[in-house]
Write a protein that holds these residues in place. Structure first.
Motif, PDB file in Angstrom:
ATOM      1  N   HIS A   1       2.635 -53.528  45.801  1.00  0.00           N
ATOM      2  CA  HIS A   1       3.511 -54.169  44.818  1.00  0.00           C
ATOM      3  C   HIS A   1       3.329 -53.626  43.393  1.00  0.00           C
ATOM      4  O   HIS A   1       3.974 -54.123  42.464  1.00  0.00           O
ATOM      5  CB  HIS A   1       3.364 -55.695  44.853  1.00  0.00           C
ATOM      6  CG  HIS A   1       2.112 -56.239  44.201  1.00  0.00           C
ATOM      7  ND1 HIS A   1       1.621 -57.498  44.503  1.00  0.00           N
ATOM      8  CD2 HIS A   1       1.263 -55.758  43.255  1.00  0.00           C
ATOM      9  CE1 HIS A   1       0.546 -57.744  43.775  1.00  0.00           C
ATOM     10  NE2 HIS A   1       0.327 -56.699  43.005  1.00  0.00           N
TER      11      HIS A   1
ATOM     12  N   SER B   1       8.267 -57.667  35.579  1.00  0.00           N
ATOM     13  CA  SER B   1       8.926 -57.531  36.881  1.00  0.00           C
ATOM     14  C   SER B   1      10.431 -57.307  36.762  1.00  0.00           C
ATOM     15  O   SER B   1      11.087 -57.812  35.852  1.00  0.00           O
ATOM     16  CB  SER B   1       8.668 -58.784  37.718  1.00  0.00           C
ATOM     17  OG  SER B   1       9.246 -58.660  38.997  1.00  0.00           O
ATOM     18  N   GLU B   2      10.964 -56.534  37.717  1.00  0.00           N
ATOM     19  CA  GLU B   2      12.400 -56.246  37.771  1.00  0.00           C
ATOM     20  C   GLU B   2      12.910 -56.434  39.195  1.00  0.00           C
ATOM     21  O   GLU B   2      12.220 -56.070  40.152  1.00  0.00           O
ATOM     22  CB  GLU B   2      12.687 -54.796  37.378  1.00  0.00           C
ATOM     23  CG  GLU B   2      12.300 -54.421  35.976  1.00  0.00           C
ATOM     24  CD  GLU B   2      12.582 -52.957  35.684  1.00  0.00           C
ATOM     25  OE1 GLU B   2      12.483 -52.577  34.519  1.00  0.00           O
ATOM     26  OE2 GLU B   2      12.898 -52.194  36.633  1.00  0.00           O
ATOM     27  N   SER B   3      14.110 -56.975  39.327  1.00  0.00           N
ATOM     28  CA  SER B   3      14.731 -57.042  40.644  1.00  0.00           C
ATOM     29  C   SER B   3      16.239 -56.909  40.526  1.00  0.00           C
ATOM     30  O   SER B   3      16.851 -57.463  39.612  1.00  0.00           O
ATOM     31  CB  SER B   3      14.375 -58.346  41.368  1.00  0.00           C
ATOM     32  OG  SER B   3      14.777 -59.468  40.615  1.00  0.00           O
TER      33      SER B   3
ATOM     34  N   HIS C   1       7.708 -64.574  36.940  1.00  0.00           N
ATOM     35  CA  HIS C   1       6.640 -63.656  36.545  1.00  0.00           C
ATOM     36  C   HIS C   1       6.448 -63.635  35.035  1.00  0.00           C
ATOM     37  O   HIS C   1       5.325 -63.695  34.529  1.00  0.00           O
ATOM     38  CB  HIS C   1       6.964 -62.226  37.006  1.00  0.00           C
ATOM     39  CG  HIS C   1       6.541 -61.938  38.403  1.00  0.00           C
ATOM     40  ND1 HIS C   1       5.227 -61.873  38.788  1.00  0.00           N
ATOM     41  CD2 HIS C   1       7.260 -61.678  39.527  1.00  0.00           C
ATOM     42  CE1 HIS C   1       5.150 -61.597  40.074  1.00  0.00           C
ATOM     43  NE2 HIS C   1       6.373 -61.475  40.545  1.00  0.00           N
TER      44      HIS C   1
ATOM     45  N   ASP D   1       5.373 -58.743  47.720  1.00  0.00           N
ATOM     46  CA  ASP D   1       4.409 -59.064  46.673  1.00  0.00           C
ATOM     47  C   ASP D   1       3.044 -59.424  47.247  1.00  0.00           C
ATOM     48  O   ASP D   1       2.023 -59.255  46.580  1.00  0.00           O
ATOM     49  CB  ASP D   1       4.909 -60.241  45.826  1.00  0.00           C
ATOM     50  CG  ASP D   1       5.947 -59.830  44.804  1.00  0.00           C
ATOM     51  OD1 ASP D   1       6.082 -58.628  44.545  1.00  0.00           O
ATOM     52  OD2 ASP D   1       6.621 -60.724  44.252  1.00  0.00           O
TER      53      ASP D   1
ATOM     54  N   GLU E   1      12.679 -51.674  39.840  1.00  0.00           N
ATOM     55  CA  GLU E   1      11.371 -51.800  40.491  1.00  0.00           C
ATOM     56  C   GLU E   1      11.556 -52.307  41.928  1.00  0.00           C
ATOM     57  O   GLU E   1      11.041 -51.732  42.874  1.00  0.00           O
ATOM     58  CB  GLU E   1      10.501 -52.775  39.702  1.00  0.00           C
ATOM     59  CG  GLU E   1       9.148 -53.033  40.325  1.00  0.00           C
ATOM     60  CD  GLU E   1       8.380 -54.150  39.641  1.00  0.00           C
ATOM     61  OE1 GLU E   1       7.148 -54.206  39.807  1.00  0.00           O
ATOM     62  OE2 GLU E   1       9.002 -54.991  38.949  1.00  0.00           O
ATOM     63  N   HIS E   2      12.287 -53.416  42.086  1.00  0.00           N
ATOM     64  CA  HIS E   2      12.578 -53.990  43.402  1.00  0.00           C
ATOM     65  C   HIS E   2      14.081 -53.987  43.635  1.00  0.00           C
ATOM     66  O   HIS E   2      14.849 -54.309  42.728  1.00  0.00           O
ATOM     67  CB  HIS E   2      12.111 -55.446  43.504  1.00  0.00           C
ATOM     68  CG  HIS E   2      10.674 -55.676  43.167  1.00  0.00           C
ATOM     69  ND1 HIS E   2      10.261 -56.194  41.962  1.00  0.00           N
ATOM     70  CD2 HIS E   2       9.549 -55.461  43.899  1.00  0.00           C
ATOM     71  CE1 HIS E   2       8.945 -56.297  41.961  1.00  0.00           C
ATOM     72  NE2 HIS E   2       8.491 -55.845  43.115  1.00  0.00           N
TER      73      HIS E   2
ATOM     74  N   GLN F   1      11.556 -64.144  41.105  1.00  0.00           N
ATOM     75  CA  GLN F   1      11.143 -63.024  40.265  1.00  0.00           C
ATOM     76  C   GLN F   1      11.150 -63.369  38.786  1.00  0.00           C
ATOM     77  O   GLN F   1      10.427 -62.776  37.992  1.00  0.00           O
ATOM     78  CB  GLN F   1      12.035 -61.810  40.542  1.00  0.00           C
ATOM     79  CG  GLN F   1      11.820 -61.207  41.919  1.00  0.00           C
ATOM     80  CD  GLN F   1      10.358 -60.870  42.210  1.00  0.00           C
ATOM     81  OE1 GLN F   1       9.739 -60.076  41.524  1.00  0.00           O
ATOM     82  NE2 GLN F   1       9.785 -61.504  43.229  1.00  0.00           N
TER      83      GLN F   1
ATOM     84  N   SER G   1      11.193 -60.638  32.419  1.00  0.00           N
ATOM     85  CA  SER G   1      11.661 -60.141  33.721  1.00  0.00           C
ATOM     86  C   SER G   1      13.132 -59.731  33.643  1.00  0.00           C
ATOM     87  O   SER G   1      13.925 -60.337  32.925  1.00  0.00           O
ATOM     88  CB  SER G   1      11.483 -61.214  34.798  1.00  0.00           C
ATOM     89  OG  SER G   1      10.121 -61.486  35.023  1.00  0.00           O
TER      90      SER G   1
ATOM     91  N   THR H   1      -3.042 -58.432  43.468  1.00  0.00           N
ATOM     92  CA  THR H   1      -3.121 -57.100  42.872  1.00  0.00           C
ATOM     93  C   THR H   1      -4.483 -56.470  43.121  1.00  0.00           C
ATOM     94  O   THR H   1      -4.610 -55.245  43.180  1.00  0.00           O
ATOM     95  CB  THR H   1      -2.801 -57.158  41.366  1.00  0.00           C
ATOM     96  OG1 THR H   1      -1.518 -57.750  41.195  1.00  0.00           O
ATOM     97  CG2 THR H   1      -2.779 -55.770  40.735  1.00  0.00           C
TER      98      THR H   1
ATOM     99  N   THR I   1       8.555 -49.563  36.634  1.00  0.00           N
ATOM    100  CA  THR I   1       9.588 -50.394  36.026  1.00  0.00           C
ATOM    101  C   THR I   1      10.312 -49.590  34.939  1.00  0.00           C
ATOM    102  O   THR I   1      10.023 -48.414  34.728  1.00  0.00           O
ATOM    103  CB  THR I   1       8.974 -51.664  35.411  1.00  0.00           C
ATOM    104  OG1 THR I   1       8.048 -51.287  34.379  1.00  0.00           O
ATOM    105  CG2 THR I   1       8.240 -52.494  36.450  1.00  0.00           C
TER     106      THR I   1
END
Length: 430
Positions: A368, A234-236, A259, A361, A327-328, A256, A263, A134, A372
């Motif tokens: 990244h 985090s989201e996927s 995290h 990521d 998010e992803h 994912q 999540s 990050t 979200t």
């Protein structure tokens, strides 16, 4: 682990199915912000003791500790950071475009100039998972934009210090030397209002847990500071058809989920229940191989809240995904590029069996730090533009002013703003 599966749910149930898990009330966040605003460093040290279990003597990391960080990490890590740096730099450099001056009419020229935000603050998640990546994701576009005054906050780990990889990356690649070992909502409050040790900034960047995300939203709402985006846990979402490899899909679920226990993970597919069972079997197999992982508890808690949805067509799947605004998004199906064009709401899209979220990521080059909680419906991820203000400039000649005077006189008269008229006419009376 019993993941919920929804088989051809009717449209009127979609909203409840895709709803993010309800977050617990976080009543302490406003109190934390107010206490930091009033008591400064004393409050920061008190909250570090309360939430991190540490009594820190100094809030700012010393120059000596920053310089020593290089000796505490391996050469292979340094080489990997270098590769990631070059790729992220390459992608973000292409975002810089110089705008041209535009002649609207003879004698009327307008343009925009880009000005970097003077003071920015980075929040870098640390503690159990030091997100050194990050630092690159925020620092590279900030430097490309021309930001000179950059500070960084990150929570101390159990040893009472910031991980050396964060310190090394911040100094070597971004040139950040003002680094503070403080995390959570209290770090956001410090960067918003300033304390004896930490200066206030104009804009705060970086992802975090629910407390950090809420703190960013509160200080922004109070007009204390701007924020990049609401970037929480985090989201996927994975879109899969028969060409998707169940082993890969399972690995994306797990990667994912590690995290954060909060999540958000969703599988949307046109495959039938037998294929879902294969994915579940792969999940169990891969989880066994992670049984000694120190994040196993986080992974399992996160997976308990994940969901799998079977729909009749890819068109239906796209419709649902656009409502989620993840998010992803992994599009793991035949002709993935075609289906990606149908996506209106997502932070970042990954196409095909060999484009896992993990590559974005770290090292593919894209950023990244992404929206979200459905904010991808109207926010973009962090880019060079996130660190820039656009100021409009205009230069009008007397000829140009004369050509616009009648138009402005009529419009200002209609609005009843006579002084506006006079500011034009006084320049043209001779």
């Amino acid at each position: 682990m019993d993941i919920q599966v929804y088989t051809h749910p009717p449209f009127n149930t979609w909203k409840s199915i895709i709803e993010r898990p309800k977050k617990e009330d976080l009543p302490d966040v406003s109190t934390i912000i107010n206490n930091v605003r009033i008591y400064g460093d004393i409050a920061l040290k008190s909250y570090t003791n309360k939430y991190d279990g540490l009594n820190i003597r100094y809030i700012q990391v010393t120059k000596e500790d920053i310089d020593k960080a290089s000796m505490k990490i391996s050469n292979s890590l340094k080489e990997s950071i270098e590769i990631a740096y070059e790729n992220i730099l390459c992608f973000h450099q292409k975002q810089i475009h110089k705008e041209s001056k535009i002649e609207i009419l003879p004698g009327v020229t307008c343009w925009r100039k880009s000005v970097p935000i003077e003071k920015v603050g980075f929040y870098i998640p640390g503690g159990s998972a030091p997100l050194l990546s990050t630092v690159l994701m925020l620092g590279i576009p900030a430097k490309l934009a021309g930001c000179e005054d950059i500070i960084l906050c990150s929570p101390p780990n159990k040893n009472g210090s910031i991980h050396p990889s964060i310190l090394y990356t911040a100094k070597k690649y971004i040139g950040i030397t003002r680094i503070y070992q403080v995390g959570g909502a209290q770090a956001i409050a410090a960067m918003a209002y300033g304390t004896e040790s930490i200066p206030s900034v104009y804009k705060i960047f970086g992802p975090g847990n629910s407390y950090v995300t809420m703190a960013k939203q509160i200080v922004s709402k109070n007009l204390a500071v701007a924020i990049d985006i609401p970037a929480g846990p985090s989201e996927s979402v994975i879109l899969a058809d028969s060409t998707a490899n169940p082993e890969y899909v399972a690995s994306d679920f797990i990667s994912q989920s590690e995290h954060d226990m909060e999540s958000y993970i969703l599988l949307v597919t046109v495959n039938e229940y037998e294929w879902i069972e294969t994915v579940k079997s792969e999940l169990k197999k891969q989880l066994i191989n992670l049984s000694n992982n120190n994040r196993e508890h986080i992974i399992k808690k996160s997976l308990e809240k994940s969901k799998m949805i079977i729909l009749s067509s890819l068109e239906e799947c796209i419709n649902l995904i656009n409502q989620v605004a993840p998010e992803h998004l992994i599009i793991n199906c035949n002709n993935a590029s075609y289906w990606s064009e149908k996506i209106k709401n997502a932070g970042s899209i990954f196409l095909g069996n060999y484009s896992p979220i993990s590559v974005g990521d770290y090292a593919s080059g894209t950023n990244h730090v992404l929206p979200t909680s459905g904010y991808a419906k109207f926010y973009s991820g962090v880019s060079v533009n996130s660190f820039i203000k656009k100021i409009t400039v205009q230069k009008i000649s007397k000829k140009g002013l004369r050509s616009l005077s009648k138009c402005i006189n009529v419009l200002s008269s209609e609005e009843g703003l006579i002084a506006h008229q006079k500011s034009i006419n006084i320049r043209l009376k001779n």
